[in-house]
Design an enzyme around this catalytic site. Structure first.
Site, PDB file in Angstrom:
ATOM      1  N   GLU A   1       0.561  -0.850  -0.119  1.00 31.45           N
ATOM      2  CA  GLU A   1      -0.060  -0.068  -0.170  1.00 31.45           C
ATOM      3  C   GLU A   1       0.836   1.018   0.280  1.00 31.45           C
ATOM      4  O   GLU A   1       1.616   1.834   0.562  1.00 31.45           O
ATOM      5  CB  GLU A   1      -0.699   0.072   1.223  1.00 31.45           C
ATOM      6  CG  GLU A   1      -1.567   1.342   1.597  1.00 31.45           C
ATOM      7  CD  GLU A   1      -2.255   1.261   0.247  1.00 31.45           C
ATOM      8  OE1 GLU A   1      -2.838   2.717  -0.071  1.00 31.45           O
ATOM      9  OE2 GLU A   1      -3.214   0.221  -0.067  1.00 31.45           O
TER      10      GLU A   1
ATOM     11  N   THR B   1      -6.103   2.932  -5.611  1.00 31.58           N
ATOM     12  CA  THR B   1      -6.089   1.696  -5.347  1.00 31.58           C
ATOM     13  C   THR B   1      -7.011   0.970  -6.146  1.00 31.58           C
ATOM     14  O   THR B   1      -6.441  -0.172  -6.685  1.00 31.58           O
ATOM     15  CB  THR B   1      -5.813   1.264  -3.652  1.00 31.58           C
ATOM     16  OG1 THR B   1      -4.995   1.429  -2.902  1.00 31.58           O
ATOM     17  CG2 THR B   1      -5.818  -0.189  -3.393  1.00 31.58           C
TER      18      THR B   1
ATOM     19  N   HIS C   1      -0.601   3.361   4.890  1.00 35.33           N
ATOM     20  CA  HIS C   1      -2.409   4.469   3.846  1.00 35.33           C
ATOM     21  C   HIS C   1      -1.749   5.480   5.069  1.00 35.33           C
ATOM     22  O   HIS C   1      -1.646   5.677   6.078  1.00 35.33           O
ATOM     23  CB  HIS C   1      -3.439   3.574   4.128  1.00 35.33           C
ATOM     24  CG  HIS C   1      -4.397   3.891   2.751  1.00 35.33           C
ATOM     25  ND1 HIS C   1      -5.313   5.292   3.362  1.00 35.33           N
ATOM     26  CD2 HIS C   1      -4.800   3.465   1.940  1.00 35.33           C
ATOM     27  CE1 HIS C   1      -5.155   5.695   2.365  1.00 35.33           C
ATOM     28  NE2 HIS C   1      -6.005   4.940   0.974  1.00 35.33           N
TER      29      HIS C   1
ATOM     30  N   ASP D   1       1.045   0.306  -5.368  1.00 39.25           N
ATOM     31  CA  ASP D   1      -0.131   0.278  -5.695  1.00 39.25           C
ATOM     32  C   ASP D   1      -0.238   1.804  -6.438  1.00 39.25           C
ATOM     33  O   ASP D   1      -0.889   2.661  -7.375  1.00 39.25           O
ATOM     34  CB  ASP D   1      -1.394   0.789  -4.946  1.00 39.25           C
ATOM     35  CG  ASP D   1      -1.108   0.919  -3.934  1.00 39.25           C
ATOM     36  OD1 ASP D   1      -0.555   1.557  -3.197  1.00 39.25           O
ATOM     37  OD2 ASP D   1      -2.520   0.823  -2.780  1.00 39.25           O
ATOM     38  N   HIS D   2       0.284   2.997  -5.419  1.00 38.83           N
ATOM     39  CA  HIS D   2       0.341   4.426  -6.535  1.00 38.83           C
ATOM     40  C   HIS D   2       1.295   4.688  -5.307  1.00 38.83           C
ATOM     41  O   HIS D   2       2.524   4.290  -4.373  1.00 38.83           O
ATOM     42  CB  HIS D   2      -1.026   5.433  -5.944  1.00 38.83           C
ATOM     43  CG  HIS D   2      -1.543   5.314  -4.566  1.00 38.83           C
ATOM     44  ND1 HIS D   2      -1.316   4.982  -3.223  1.00 38.83           N
ATOM     45  CD2 HIS D   2      -2.769   4.071  -4.640  1.00 38.83           C
ATOM     46  CE1 HIS D   2      -2.299   4.916  -2.585  1.00 38.83           C
ATOM     47  NE2 HIS D   2      -3.133   4.213  -3.195  1.00 38.83           N
TER      48      HIS D   2
END
Length: 719
Positions: free
Chosen positions: A274, A318, A436, A495-496
């Site tokens: 994440e 996500t 996150h 993911d990012h």
């Protein structure tokens, strides 16, 4: 000097003069003008203070100054069609609506460097869980200043400090005022189109729309976009897919013979890291590695590590990453494809592909099943099992959670109870969440120093990343002891981004620079992509690629033919890969040139270039931009038109029936129990039905020996 100061009128004197002017001549008109000015000032000021629109040159600066005015006139002119106090309250209402839209976008942009869309607003029920923590961390007290003028105007009306124009204005005047706003809007659009051709037809970043047309106009544009996406399925036909499949077929690359099928039949672990960015690999704080376990994994001789791999997510974040990773389809330009289309669309996704080749497929996520509409989308993807929050007894304990779900150490440990029951070979995706935003972690779990950029949003990032790294290390140690390591392929990806572009001073400090350029920001979008397995020829691979390329790359290694698949990614192991990496907003990266935030750079050395001064760049940019626009448009068409429902060309794959899947806890547990008898190939079955969970060692304080009895009870209750 004192005499001069004495001559300056007091605020009360100014107000009396303004009030007298409004009372004498058309009070409602003056009230209307006042609200237009207030909306214009608020919007213009926040354009510069809270948004990074990148306005360059006199034309773009003028448009920023001008574009709040037309819609303010149009919306507030509605008040002119009424009389008496009603007209004043309508003006205040439309001031409030525009201010609320501005306020909401300030908060959203502060974290995501993007503007709210109808799709994001419509997905609130599937993504709203735990958002309050993020908002609390984002919001500033000064943001509420946007509403101060509304409060003052309301009080003036309530306490009759304004003369109410009971007669109102002539309807003709009201209509002319509305028409003026519409004319000004078209004037602004004309100027914008001259400066930026194809503004509304190409895949531009939302920053462009706001910069050129305005925040309110963007809302209208986005609404039309969303409507067109909704209507797309009704008008779709098989010929639309055939055209796209011909394009995809021409883009198909030859497989790399030294890698093709080398991992065939192995278990596949996909570990979703994440918000994990590439710069964290080998990064140190106060002499300590942030991610020592991942660093070791990255540099292992049996790991293929891609150091020019970029995230390509849009507003779906996500969920966009998952859409690309599983199906090699881009997220949408607005909203989340999983939320809007995941329930009913047909997909050719990795879980279904492998399931039809004898694999057991399962996804693990320590939060509610509805987040990003996973409970429906995963059925469309073809996952046999989805282990969400309901499956984890520990998930109900407040101190076992942080932000968007279970803490990674607890989540990964508890997930192994189900992994050991999966018939082999299996495909298992584990979605971590502790790293996150807002990067919160209790003191008991922090044993790593924060960075000292002075940006509270950024400084805790390395601490949650370090925690994730520790959780990963514990997982790997367990899998080796449990006999699940040697016959498995491990896929890790970020993911990012974790740190958005709104934190440029902090980013510069992290990178050891005085300031960052758009070239630096483009490189900051790199995320890890690692593939590890026994017998795999590893090393750092410099091929340029992104999340869209994961599926064809993994199919290559697993020896799964993909000749007739509709994928927009390219096999990163193919020697013919050209390395074009499209971003969702239409920007791109190639091994030679970069286009990012409307600027061009030499990829190798970061030198800024212009189309006017470099003929090779101009020629290349035209070709690459045409390709990028086409793949984004075609991918959107596949999703919004649900075109894969028309695909009858594959004899080795059939569309799944969503009715065959149930993610209810009782159904999932029953299916696992049956599988131990019908297909006794799980780690549990091979260990003579004796669990291996006692081999899992974690230093999670929540699972300390003092509470072992409680946790043991919780674990046994889930069986």
């Amino acid at each position: 000097m004192l005499n001069l100061l004495k001559r300056i009128p007091k605020p009360s004197t100014w107000w009396q003069k303004i009030k007298r002017t409004m009372d004498i001549s058309a009070p409602l008109v003056w009230f209307f003008i006042l609200n237009v000015v207030l909306i214009w000032v608020k919007t213009f000021v926040n354009y510069h203070m809270n948004f990074n629109l990148g306005a360059e040159g006199s034309t773009q600066q003028f448009l920023l100054f001008f574009n709040p005015i037309p819609t303010a006139i149009i919306l507030l002119s509605i008040a002119l069609y009424f009389r008496g106090s009603v007209s004043y309250w309508i003006a205040i209402l439309f001031n409030f609506i525009q201010s609320l839209w501005l306020f909401a976008n300030i908060l959203y942009y502060r974290e995501f460097s993007d503007f709210l869309s109808m799709g994001i607003l419509g997905s609130g029920s599937s993504t709203g869980n735990n958002l309050s923590k993020s908002i609390a961390a984002i919001i500033h007290w000064s943001d509420y200043m946007i509403f101060i003028d509304i409060i003052i105007l309301a009080l003036l009306v309530i306490f009759k400090q304004l003369t109410i124009d009971k007669k109102g204005v002539q309807k003709r005047f009201a209509m002319l005022t509305t028409a003026l706003g519409i004319v000004l809007m078209f004037v602004g659009y004309g100027i914008a189109s001259t400066n930026r051709s194809g503004l509304l037809t190409r895949s531009f970043d939302n920053n462009y729309i706001v910069k050129y047309l305005g925040l309110n106009e963007y809302a209208v544009f986005n609404g039309i976009q969303t409507y067109n996406q909704t209507e797309s399925r009704k008008h779709a036909k098989p010929a639309d897919l055939e055209k796209i499949k011909q394009f995809v077929s021409k883009q198909k690359l030859p497989d790399d013979v030294q890698y093709y099928g080398t991992q065939k039949g192995k278990n596949v672990f996909v570990i979703h890291l994440e918000s994990f960015q590439q710069f964290l690999i080998d990064y140190k704080v106060e002499g300590r590695e942030v991610t020592p376990n991942l660093n070791k994994f990255y540099h292992d001789q049996k790991t293929l590590s891609f150091d020019n791999f970029y995230h390509q997510v849009g507003q779906g974040k996500t969920s966009d990453a998952e859409m690309m990773q599983e199906s090699s389809l881009y997220g949408l330009s607005t909203g989340s494809a999983m939320v809007k289309y995941g329930t009913n669309n047909t997909f050719e996704s990795m879980p279904a592909i492998l399931s039809q080749r004898g694999y057991t497929t399962a996804a693990f996520h320590g939060d509610v099943a509805t987040f990003w509409n996973r409970d429906n989308t995963y059925k469309s993807f073809g996952y046999n099992y989805f282990f969400s929050k309901a499956y984890y007894p520990n998930a109900s304990k407040p101190n076992f959670n942080v932000g968007y779900g279970m803490k990674d150490k607890i989540f990964l440990r508890d997930s192994m109870e189900y992994v050991e029951q999966l018939p082999q070979p299996f495909y298992a995706k584990l979605i971590t969440v502790t790293n996150h935003y807002p990067y919160d972690l209790d003191k008991e779990n922090i044993d790593f120093p924060a960075t000292k950029t002075g940006d509270k949003t950024v400084d805790g990032y390395v601490q949650t990343a370090h925690y994730l790294d520790q959780a990963f290390g514990e997982l790997m140690n367990y899998l080796k002891k449990a006999g699940l390591y040697d016959n498995s392929m491990f896929v890790l990806y970020g993911d990012h981004y974790g740190i958005s572009e709104n934190h440029q001073p902090a980013i510069a400090q992290l990178l050891g620079k005085d300031k960052v350029s758009n070239y630096d920001l483009a490189q900051f979008q790199k995320v890890p992509f690692m593939i590890h397995a026994n017998g795999l020829k590893g090393g750092v691979n410099h091929t340029y690629g992104g999340e869209i390329d994961m599926l064809p790359t993994l199919l290559d290694l697993l020896g799964v033919p993909d000749d007739n698949m509709t994928m927009f990614g390219k096999d990163m192991l193919s020697p013919k890969n050209d390395g074009i990496v499209p971003f969702r907003d239409g920007d791109w990266i190639t091994p030679k040139y970069i286009k990012y935030n409307n600027q061009y750079f030499n990829t190798e050395n970061g030198q800024q270039l212009t189309l006017q001064s470099d003929d090779d760049l101009k020629k290349t940019a035209e070709k690459v931009q045409s390709h990028v626009d086409k793949v984004l448009d075609y991918s959107d068409s596949v999703i919004t038109g649900d075109l894969l429902r028309f695909d009858k060309s594959r004899s080795d794959f059939h569309a799944i029936d969503k009715k065959d899947y149930s993610y209810k806890k009782s159904d999932g547990l029953s299916a696992l129990q049956r599988a131990q008898k019908t297909n006794p190939s799980s780690a549990l079955a091979k260990n003579k039905s004796k669990s291996t969970l006692d081999l899992y060692k974690t230093d999670a304080p929540e699972l300390a020996p003092s509470s072992s009895d409680e946790n043991s009870d919780a674990s046994s209750s889930s069986k």
